[in-house]
Scaffold this active site. Structure first.
Site, PDB file in Angstrom:
ATOM      1  N   ASP A 110       0.796  -1.222   0.000  1.00 47.02           N
ATOM      2  CA  ASP A 110       0.000   0.000   0.000  1.00 47.02           C
ATOM      3  C   ASP A 110       0.832   1.278   0.000  1.00 47.02           C
ATOM      4  O   ASP A 110       0.348   2.330  -0.425  1.00 47.02           O
ATOM      5  CB  ASP A 110      -0.959  -0.002   1.190  1.00 47.02           C
ATOM      6  CG  ASP A 110      -2.117  -0.970   0.974  1.00 47.02           C
ATOM      7  OD1 ASP A 110      -2.430  -1.258  -0.190  1.00 47.02           O
ATOM      8  OD2 ASP A 110      -2.693  -1.445   1.958  1.00 47.02           O
ATOM      9  N   TYR A 148      -9.958  -0.321   2.738  1.00 51.02           N
ATOM     10  CA  TYR A 148      -9.468  -0.271   4.127  1.00 51.02           C
ATOM     11  C   TYR A 148      -9.031   1.138   4.513  1.00 51.02           C
ATOM     12  O   TYR A 148      -8.535   1.904   3.680  1.00 51.02           O
ATOM     13  CB  TYR A 148      -8.273  -1.206   4.297  1.00 51.02           C
ATOM     14  CG  TYR A 148      -8.579  -2.458   5.092  1.00 51.02           C
ATOM     15  CD1 TYR A 148      -8.727  -2.401   6.472  1.00 51.02           C
ATOM     16  CD2 TYR A 148      -8.715  -3.693   4.471  1.00 51.02           C
ATOM     17  CE1 TYR A 148      -8.989  -3.548   7.218  1.00 51.02           C
ATOM     18  CE2 TYR A 148      -8.982  -4.853   5.193  1.00 51.02           C
ATOM     19  CZ  TYR A 148      -9.116  -4.768   6.573  1.00 51.02           C
ATOM     20  OH  TYR A 148      -9.383  -5.894   7.311  1.00 51.02           O
TER      21      TYR A 148
END
Length: 768
Positions: A410, A494
């Site tokens: 990420d 998320y």
């Protein structure tokens, strides 16, 4: 990134030449005849600090064509301040203007523009003489040193540029100049210092590329037909999340810029806040060429029915969630009527005895620079040069398509900072808040600003310590307060909150809060899978892990040009039965010096209370022991995958919880700067440590890898309540006694209501 309120004050060293101890400060241009300037603070010159900045001496000002002298200003931004919007614009304009042809310039896409952080000696020079609070003690005292220049070197920007036409990635370094009144009407550019093409890499994907990928998929006729088979006619209901392909075989090589999207579908066109992640679309294989914005592979492999609309799928207030909002929670106010206890000057923060600087980058998000503690007569005591989260990896444990490909990097593939939120007072943060804005370049080179991106505030943290003497009934108690610096980002489904907490007893806590929406899979009627949890009819959540990497360039009791740290591992051992353990109860702490990088590849071991201490080899405490800070692990895990797992090719750094390296400026990211579609096995941290450099007395970098294994619960749907993981940096023989003893006591309001003898904080026993 910009501070939204306070601005840094700048000190300009004094007279044309002021000397002390054989050193001099020189200023350009000289003061006009008869004019005096304010005197400079005392100067102690250091030869080692001057070498990198000898070219900073400006020649006398040259008049312009119209006779207007150009008065070069002393630099007004600290060397560690994040790039301003104006500096980003100058950097982008400089690189674009340097393009060889109009086609090259038009094809430039700006992935990242970030401050090129200067060497530590430049930071020390700035903190010693140019920016308050002035700290000359940062520099060693040496007589007869050379001249200290009165101007810091120009700031530099580092740009990652993707050429959309040639599919090449290049890195540029641009020197930024001060904008002054004489150039107000003209175009002001920086100067290109270097430019190089980096072969065989793909930089992180950009939000504009995500949007273009979604549009390309939703207008692709075979995809429209596949969705029609699943009962979906309205393409506005379709959500396309463009995931990077990772690297599984030569098909994923970086010769093409690729994405393999995940597809989801909402049920209501008039409900923009509907949770579309509740209806994953499975059985469709899509490969998108991001460079040319076109679908290059498509196959409707298996008709998996869309999960039925779950009445509990939504997370918005009220009845849309299938229930009613709670109404019995009364208001809770956090008040600081006299304001906060912290002080902010630009990006310099002071609180209690702590001081540090705040930074921000598109990849890492929040960065903490120059952490130090003011310790009475010992003055400023450094603890760390730089603290940040440099990577995170989320591997999934389902071997089925498409979940086995879910192993997002990420930070490296998306950028934590670029996906940061604009925070809202009263929701994300409570109390008296100091916010900082963040500036980024978008894909085309324009500057975008995230307002209120970083939150700085104080929090009550319960009891710090307490003791009551049972003989006298007298008690002492102190409440704990901590200073919290944080930001929150969203990567697809998320949310991640990253926090650095500073405590009154000298602790630093790193914390990550995980929340958001699970990444789900669809099931055939009557199907179940052992690799996840069924949370609704036709809907399941695969098991997965979240790993975070904190990079900590330590400096325990070290000035910027010193490298006197070492790392010791501590394990608790049970004493062998025998003469020294006749009662079979003995145990002790055993220390082991980690002498080299390969020896310092370590894992957590809660059974032996394992932890690690960074010690200064030249400074001792009152007992004669080296001063230190210890890394105290929290709960942790290792990858639950076989040694041949594809994602471990790019994430070999996950194989151990702790790595220690000797500082090298370009060793910043554990899986390399460009993990996207990276074909090279073990690149980054796992390769660097093969040099096996000595750690016995050096500039230490700790890489702590911590994670959580998520086995989803029914209660994690439709949104996952916050889960917290992290670790502590704690003083260990650093202070001569606990700094918590000096914390002023807090009055106990409940004592006013008691008719019994009351225990008051100053040790006196009184009755109403």
């Amino acid at each position: 990134m910009a501070a939204t309120q306070e601005k840094a004050t700048v000190f300009c060293p004094g007279p044309d030449e002021s000397t002390k101890g054989g050193s001099a400060v020189r200023e350009w241009p000289p003061a006009p005849a008869g004019e005096k300037r304010a005197s400079a603070p005392p100067v102690d010159a250091v030869a080692s600090l001057i070498a990198p900045v000898e070219d900073m001496q400006d020649p006398p000002a040259k008049p312009l064509a119209k006779g207007i002298p150009v008065m070069m200003r002393v630099q007004t931004r600290h060397p560690l301040d994040p790039l301003s919007a104006a500096e980003i614009s100058v950097a982008v304009g400089t690189v674009r203007a340097a393009g060889a042809t109009p086609e090259v310039r038009d094809s430039m896409r700006f992935i990242e523009v970030v401050l090129l952080e200067p060497e530590k000696n430049i930071v020390a020079l700035a903190d010693a003489y140019f920016f308050p609070p002035f700290q000359p003690s940062l520099l060693p005292r040496m007589k007869g040193g050379p001249v200290i220049p009165s101007k810091l070197p120009p700031r530099r920007a580092r740009l990652v540029v993707y050429n959309k036409k040639s599919n090449e990635t290049s890195i540029w370094v641009v020197e930024l100049s001060e904008v002054h009144a004489a150039t107000r009407g003209g175009h002001h550019r920086g100067r290109v210092i270097s430019a190089e093409v980096v072969p065989d890499v793909q930089p992180s994907l950009d939000a504009m590329e995500y949007a273009e990928c979604e549009a390309a998929v939703k207008c692709y006729p075979p995809f429209i037909e596949a969705m029609r088979k699943r009962g979906v006619e309205d393409m506005d209901l379709v959500m396309v999340d463009a995931w990077c392909v990772g690297y599984h075989s030569d098909v994923d090589s970086p010769s093409r810029r690729l994405a393999k999207p995940l597809i989801f579908c909402r049920t209501e066109s008039d409900c923009p806040m509907e949770n579309g992640y509740a209806r994953p679309v499975e059985g469709i294989h899509i490969l998108v060429d991001i460079q040319n914005n076109m679908v290059i592979e498509f196959e409707d492999r298996k008709l998996v029915p869309l999960p039925p609309a779950d009445p509990l799928r939504n997370y918005t207030p009220g009845e849309t969630r299938g229930g009613v909002d709670r109404s019995d929670v009364k208001p809770l106010h956090i008040l600081q009527p006299e304001g906060p206890s912290f002080r902010v000057n630009g990006y310099f923060v002071q609180w209690q005895k702590w001081n540090f600087r705040i930074g921000f980058t598109p990849k890492e998000g929040l960065v903490i620079h120059s952490v130090a503690y003011i310790d009475g007569s010992r003055g400023r005591r450094p603890i760390a040069h730089r603290l940040s989260f440099v990577e995170m990896v989320v591997p999934y444990g389902d071997p089925n398509e498409p979940h086995y490909r879910k192993n997002a990097f990420d930070a490296g593939e998306d950028g934590l900072g670029k996906n940061a939120h604009s925070l809202k007072k009263g929701c994300d943060c409570l109390g008296y808040i100091k916010y900082f804005d963040a500036h980024f370049t978008n894909y085309t080179g324009a500057v975008e600003t995230i307002e209120n991106c970083v939150c700085l505030h104080e929090e009550d943290h319960g009891i710090l310590w307490k003791h009551q003497d049972w003989r006298t009934g007298l008690a002492e108690v102190r409440r704990s307060r901590r200073l919290s610096v944080s930001f929150i980002c969203t990567v697809a489904n998320y949310e991640y909150g990253f926090f650095w907490h500073f405590y009154q007893d000298g602790k630093i806590e790193a914390e990550v809060k995980l929340t958001g929406i699970l990444s789900l899979g669809a099931l055939q009627p009557g199907e179940s899978r052992k690799y996840g949890t069924t949370i609704a009819p036709g809907l399941y959540a695969p098991v997965h892990q979240h790993f975070f990497v904190a990079r900590m360039n330590m400096a325990v009791d070290c000035k910027p040009n010193e490298a006197f740290n070492q790392v010791v591992e501590v394990n608790v051992k049970v004493e062998n039965p025998g003469e020294n353990n006749i009662h079979h109860n003995a145990f002790y702490a055993e220390e082991k010096l980690l002498r080299s990088e390969l020896q310092a590849m370590r894992d957590c071991d809660p059974s032996s209370a394992r932890h690690w201490i960074v010690r200064n080899t030249r400074t001792v405490n009152r007992t004669g022991q080296p001063t230190g800070y210890k890394l105290m692990p929290g709960s942790n895990c290792l990858p639950l995958a076989g040694s041949e797992a594809k994602f471990l090719r790019r994430a070999a750094f996950l194989k151990h919880n702790l790595w220690v390296t000797s500082y090298k400026r370009d060793e910043m990211y554990p899986g390399s700067e460009f993990p996207n579609q990276n074909p090279r096995t073990n690149e980054g941290l796992a390769t660097w440590v093969q040099k096996n450099r000595s750690l016995e007395e050096t500039d230490i970098v700790l890489w702590y890898v911590f994670g959580v294994t998520h086995i989803p619960r029914l209660e994690d749907w439709p949104v996952m309540p916050v889960e917290r993981i992290g670790f502590m940096l704690m003083p260990h023989g650093f202070f001569n006694c606990s700094p918590a003893v000096d914390v002023p006591p807090s009055p106990n309001e409940s004592e006013k209501e008691s008719g019994a003898p009351k225990l008051i904080h100053n040790g006196l026993l009184a009755k109403l």
